[in-house]
Design a protein around this motif. Sequence first.
Motif, short mmCIF file in Angstrom:
data_model
loop_
_atom_site.label_atom_id
_atom_site.label_comp_id
_atom_site.label_asym_id
_atom_site.label_seq_id
_atom_site.Cartn_x
_atom_site.Cartn_y
_atom_site.Cartn_z
N LEU A 160 0.83 -1.20 0.00
CA LEU A 160 0.00 0.00 0.00
C LEU A 160 0.86 1.26 0.00
O LEU A 160 0.42 2.33 0.44
CB LEU A 160 -0.93 0.01 1.21
N ALA A 161 2.09 1.16 -0.49
CA ALA A 161 3.04 2.26 -0.43
C ALA A 161 2.47 3.53 -1.05
O ALA A 161 1.98 3.52 -2.17
CB ALA A 161 4.34 1.88 -1.13
N GLY A 162 2.51 4.61 -0.25
CA GLY A 162 2.09 5.91 -0.73
C GLY A 162 0.67 6.29 -0.43
O GLY A 162 0.26 7.44 -0.67
N VAL A 163 -0.13 5.35 0.11
CA VAL A 163 -1.53 5.67 0.43
C VAL A 163 -1.58 6.37 1.79
O VAL A 163 -1.04 5.85 2.77
CB VAL A 163 -2.39 4.39 0.45
N PRO A 164 -2.20 7.54 1.89
CA PRO A 164 -2.26 8.26 3.17
C PRO A 164 -3.36 7.71 4.08
O PRO A 164 -4.43 7.30 3.61
CB PRO A 164 -2.57 9.69 2.75
N ILE A 165 -3.09 7.71 5.39
CA ILE A 165 -4.04 7.17 6.36
C ILE A 165 -3.96 7.99 7.65
O ILE A 165 -2.89 8.51 8.00
CB ILE A 165 -3.75 5.68 6.65
N LEU A 166 -5.09 8.13 8.33
CA LEU A 166 -5.13 8.70 9.67
C LEU A 166 -5.08 7.58 10.69
O LEU A 166 -5.61 6.48 10.45
CB LEU A 166 -6.41 9.51 9.88
N VAL A 167 -4.46 7.84 11.85
CA VAL A 167 -4.37 6.88 12.94
C VAL A 167 -5.26 7.37 14.08
O VAL A 167 -5.25 8.56 14.41
CB VAL A 167 -2.91 6.74 13.42
N LYS A 168 -6.01 6.48 14.67
CA LYS A 168 -6.87 6.85 15.80
C LYS A 168 -6.03 7.32 16.98
O LYS A 168 -4.97 6.76 17.26
CB LYS A 168 -7.74 5.65 16.19
N GLU A 169 -6.52 8.34 17.69
CA GLU A 169 -5.68 9.02 18.67
C GLU A 169 -5.48 8.26 19.98
O GLU A 169 -4.96 8.83 20.94
CB GLU A 169 -6.21 10.42 18.94
N ASN A 170 -5.83 6.98 20.04
CA ASN A 170 -5.45 6.14 21.18
C ASN A 170 -4.31 5.19 20.83
O ASN A 170 -4.01 4.27 21.61
CB ASN A 170 -6.65 5.33 21.68
N THR A 171 -3.66 5.41 19.70
CA THR A 171 -2.65 4.50 19.18
C THR A 171 -1.32 5.24 19.05
O THR A 171 -1.26 6.27 18.38
CB THR A 171 -3.09 3.92 17.83
N ASP A 172 -0.27 4.71 19.66
CA ASP A 172 1.01 5.42 19.72
C ASP A 172 1.68 5.49 18.36
O ASP A 172 1.85 4.49 17.65
CB ASP A 172 1.97 4.71 20.69
N VAL A 173 2.08 6.72 18.01
CA VAL A 173 2.99 6.98 16.90
C VAL A 173 4.17 7.73 17.50
O VAL A 173 3.99 8.77 18.15
CB VAL A 173 2.31 7.84 15.81
N ALA A 174 5.36 7.19 17.37
CA ALA A 174 6.53 7.77 18.02
C ALA A 174 6.65 9.26 17.69
O ALA A 174 6.61 9.66 16.53
CB ALA A 174 7.80 7.04 17.59
N GLY A 175 6.77 10.08 18.75
CA GLY A 175 6.91 11.51 18.58
C GLY A 175 5.60 12.28 18.57
O GLY A 175 5.60 13.51 18.66
N TRP A 176 4.47 11.57 18.45
CA TRP A 176 3.15 12.22 18.47
C TRP A 176 2.51 12.01 19.84
O TRP A 176 2.63 10.91 20.42
CB TRP A 176 2.23 11.64 17.41
N PRO A 177 1.80 13.00 20.38
CA PRO A 177 1.07 12.78 21.63
C PRO A 177 -0.12 11.86 21.43
O PRO A 177 -0.81 11.95 20.40
CB PRO A 177 0.63 14.19 22.03
N THR A 178 -0.35 10.97 22.38
CA THR A 178 -1.47 10.03 22.33
C THR A 178 -2.52 10.54 23.31
O THR A 178 -2.37 10.39 24.53
CB THR A 178 -1.02 8.61 22.71
N THR A 179 -3.61 11.11 22.81
CA THR A 179 -4.55 11.82 23.67
C THR A 179 -5.64 10.96 24.26
O THR A 179 -6.23 11.32 25.27
CB THR A 179 -5.23 12.96 22.89
N ASN A 180 -5.99 9.84 23.61
CA ASN A 180 -7.11 9.00 24.05
C ASN A 180 -8.42 9.77 24.13
O ASN A 180 -9.35 9.35 24.83
CB ASN A 180 -6.81 8.33 25.39
N GLY A 181 -8.51 10.89 23.44
CA GLY A 181 -9.75 11.66 23.45
C GLY A 181 -10.08 12.31 24.77
O GLY A 181 -11.21 12.76 24.97
#
Length: 457
Positions: free
Chosen positions: A63-84
Motif C-alpha cells: 500500500l506504499a504511498g496511500v495516506p491514512i489517519l491513525v486513531k488518537e489512542n494508538t502510539d505513533v513515536a513523537g506524536w502525543p497520544t490523547t485517548n480523546g
Amino acid sequence: MPDDALGDDDVTALVARLLRREVSPAELRAAVAARLAAVDPRVRGLGLDRTDAPVVGNPEGPLAGVPILVKENTDVAGWPTTNGSAAYVPQPARQHAAVTEQLLGAGLDLVGTSRMPEFGLNATTEFVDAEPTRNPVDPAFSAGASSGGAAALVAAGAVPVAHANDGGGSIRIPAAACGLVGLKPSRGLLARSAHGALMPIDLVADGVVTRTVRDTALVLSALTGEPVRSRTRLRVGVVLHSPAGGEVDADTRAAVERSARRLEAAGHHVEPHRPAVGTGFVDDFLVYWGLLAFAVAAGGRRSFGPTFERSRLDPLTRGLARHFLTTGPRRPGFLRRLRRVAYRAEFIHQDVLLSPVLAHRTPPLGWLHPAVPFDDLRERLVRYVGFTPLQNVAGAPAVSVPAGRDGRGLPIGVQLAGLPGDEGVLLGLAGELEAASDVSSSLTSAAWTSPRISTRW
C-alpha cells in the motif's frame, strides 16, 4: 473535489494508479491536506494534522504511498497520544504501537490522527469541553464512535482510509452511522494492543474503515500478508432481536430484511435466528465496561503521568466507574461468565449471522452526550449498541456493511458476524450485498485483481 490527485478513487484504485506512476505519494498527501482544510471545520474529525510532516511507510509495501489517519489512542513515536481525554497532558509517544508498525510495514503514510470520545467509552464522538465530531451526511447527527473521527473523515472524502479499533463496536458503529465498511477482525489477527493485552478479557481489535468492501479486503491482506478468500452457498441466520432487549426501528429492520432477501436470491440458505445470549450477558458486559473505566480513574497517574486528574474525566467515564463499584459486587463471577460465552452455540445451524449493527439510526447530537444523566445515558447506550459487544468478548470477526438509508437520508448498516478466522467468508458476503445494493457506486462493485496481492471473492 474530484479533480485533485485523489479524485473519487477508493484505495484499490489509488494503489493501481501509484503503481502505474500516474500519481505520486506527495501529490496524494497534498490532496488530503487540502481536503482536510476544506472539510474538517464542518466535520471536526481531525486530531493532529501531520500532512506536512508525515511518518512515511515502507516504500516497497503493498500500500506504499496511500495516506491514512491513525486513531488518537494508538502510539505513533513523537506524536502525543490523547485517548480523546482532557484529563491529562499527553506527552510524545516514545515508540510506535505494534499496529502502527504494521500500518507502516504495509507502506501506508501516517498523515495525522482522528478524534475519539474519552478512552473510547462512548458510542458518539462528543465532549463536555469541545465541539463534537459531526456526521458528514447531516451535521446535526452523530458520526458514531469510538472511531468517529476516522469514519467521518473517510465518509466526507477527506482521506481514502483510516485506522480504527473496536472494543465493543467502535469500528462497526461509526461505519454504520457514516455509510462505510468496517471490519472488526478476529482477536489476534492483527497485532494486539498493549492495553488490550492487560485486560482480563481482551476486547480490542484494530482495523480500518473504508468506502468499499474491496478496500477492506485489500488492507487486511496487506497487513496480514495473507489473501482474503470466501466461500459460497452459506447458511445465514437472521437476528432481529437484540440481546439487550427493546425493539429495532422500522427502517433498520427493513434494511436487514432487504439484505436477507438479497443473500437468499444469491443462493444462500437464510433463516431466522434467536441469540443464545440475553440480558444477563448485557449486564455482565456493562459491569466489565465499568471496570475498564474504573481502571482508568484509579490508575490514571501511573498510566498517563503526573498531569492526570481524575476530576477532569468526563461524566460518562466517572459514571461507569461508579457503576462498577456499586453493581460489580452484586454480580459475582461476571468475568468468569463472560469468558465462558459459548459463541459457537450461535452457529449450530448457521455459518454467518446477519443482524443490525445498531438498534436504531444514528441519533442527533446530544442524545448520547457524556453529560446526559448517567442512568439515562446508560440505558440509551445499552439499547443502541446491543448487537455489537458479543463478537468482542468472543474474539470473533464481524463487519458493518452499508444497507441503504432511512427516511431522513441517514445511512443504515447491517452486520455480518462469523466464527474466529472467518474474515474471508464475511467479506465475500459483504461484497455480494454491496454489489446488489441500490446505493453502491460503480467503484464499489468493480472487479479487482491486485498486481501485488491476490484476492478473490
